[in-house]
Write a protein that holds these residues in place. Structure first.
Motif: not given
Length: 443
Positions: A217-223, A303-307, A334-341
């Motif tokens: 349901t949401k736009k998600t970017l997986f790095l 999502v950033v895999d990994y720090l 800044e982007l009003d998004i959730a960040v999972i790292v």
């Protein structure tokens, strides 16, 4: 880019009404083009902050005492007299700041042209990164939020409370009911969520499970800095279709597995999931990628895999991780998004009985713990203990949660599918034998 009249109008407005300064929170001396205007503005601000009245007479007297020549009383008096409206001070300030930003951009462009033509030894990618850093660092056009009186803000907050009572929250559910309950509905935009674990505990699988659920349901970017797109798609196919990953990798699917794989492919096709594979990301790389997706498609989760695979400026690794961690947190706001790292844990956890992670196990920097809004650890006893009675189970430890509960949740881990699942089942209790020491061993 030198609209001197706007600079004069700002100073004139301040000389007429010192309270106009509070409507110009972002204006700084370096935004002015003329040196005299920078000096005058700085002096006015200094006097106002010291509780002194700043008008043509007092400012000129202050300059005379220090032997500073910025036009004297006559020029200051003209600035004050020629300013038509104090109320327009924010408009004049916006023009001054816009001119300053344009000058800075012109300087960067000029430097870029000079460097690219004269420097033949530095890799073009390094030059590009420096230019990106310069552009990202520009804050001349940044607008601050004004303080809000609590009683006025509460009027809007009542609408938020009404939505909550009707089950409409801004939280983004991650798809695991028990964890969503602990997090008061899920994760929130503007927050940085850290998922930490030792190698092979399943942090990539866990984050990919979350990303695939949210991407419905949401736009998600997986790095991904470690796995390629094909590897991630193999894992997605296995978890969504509940197909043995080894069968997918070997191409030996049974008719039933082919059905599951086909179903997974259809589901993946419907996901709002963007995958980017690039190793050694810098915080500027992450910003550029996230901003690009946000602008073109919209973005809710990064999502950033990994720090620890990221690189950054700093004298040592601790400083580098601090810069990266702070940058990711700022990007979420800044982007009003959730960040999972995702984050590796240090080896100290392996020396501890039971090997259950704690906050101090976060690797390389204490700033990760400080910057994170939520910290979740994953621990599977079977990874480090071949004789474990808890095979197939995972402990998900919510160890920090700014806006909710902390605690432990037991989940099932289906390794063949790289899939975490909620469960009410409890693993058998492990009875450990401890050798008695000292006098106790004779009792």
């Amino acid at each position: 880019m030198r609209r001197i009249e706007a600079e004069q109008a700002v100073i004139g407005a301040l000389l007429q009404d010192n309270t106009a300064l509070y409507s110009l929170p972002d204006l700084k001396p370096e935004h002015f083009f003329l040196d005299d205007h920078r000096i005058i503005f700085s002096e006015i601000v200094k006097m106002i902050r010291e509780g002194k009245s700043a008008d043509p007479i007092t400012v000129s007297e202050s300059f005379d005492k220090r032997g500073v020549d910025c036009g004297g009383f006559q020029y200051l008096g003209e600035l004050s007299a020629n300013t038509a409206s104090v109320r327009s001070a924010p408009t004049y300030a916006a023009i001054v700041m816009d001119d300053a930003l344009r000058r800075t951009l012109a300087d960067i462009t000029s430097q870029l042209a000079e460097v690219t033509s004269s420097d033949k030894t530095t890799p073009a990618t390094d030059i590009l990164e420096k230019i990106q850093a310069s552009v990202m660092g520009l804050s001349a056009g940044k607008t601050s939020k004004e303080p809000a009186l609590a009683r006025n803000a509460m009027v809007n907050h009542i609408d938020v409370m009404s939505a909550r009572t009707e089950g409409d929250t801004k939280a983004i559910p991650i798809g695991f009911g028990q964890i969503d309950y602990m997090l008061n509905g899920g994760i929130n935009r503007g927050n940085m969520i850290v998922i930490g674990a030792r190698p092979s505990m399943g942090k990539t699988a866990f984050s990919l499970n979350i990303a695939s659920h949210i991407a419905k349901t949401k736009k998600t970017l997986f790095l991904s800095q470690e796995m390629g797109t094909d590897q991630l798609l193999d894992r997605l196919s296995a978890s969504l279709g509940k197909v043995d990953l080894s069968a997918i990798l070997q191409g030996t699917l049974s008719p039933e597995q082919w059905q599951g794989f086909t179903s997974a492919c259809a589901e993946i096709e419907s996901l709002n999931l963007f995958i980017d594979e690039q190793g050694g990301l810098t915080i500027n790389d992450v910003r550029m990628k996230a901003r690009r997706v946000k602008q073109q498609y919209g973005l809710d989760l990064l999502v950033v895999d990994y720090l620890q695979l990221m690189s950054g400026p700093g004298k040592n690794r601790n400083e580098q991780i601090e810069e990266i961690s702070r940058g990711l947190k700022n990007l979420a706001k800044e982007l009003d998004i959730a960040v999972i790292v995702l984050s590796q844990l240090n080896r100290e956890v392996d020396k501890r009985p039971g090997r259950r992670p704690v906050l101090s196990d976060l690797r390389d920097s204490g700033s990760i713990e400080q910057d994170a809004d939520i910290i979740i650890f994953i621990h599977r006893d079977e990874v480090s203990n071949p004789d474990s009675t808890q095979k197939g189970f995972a402990d998900v430890l919510i160890s920090k949660n700014r806006q909710g509960r902390i605690g432990d949740i037991t989940m099932k881990y289906r390794g063949e599918y790289t899939l975490f699942e909620s469960t009410n089942e409890r693993p058998p209790r492990e009875e450990r034998q401890y050798k008695k020491k000292g006098l106790a061993e004779h009792l």
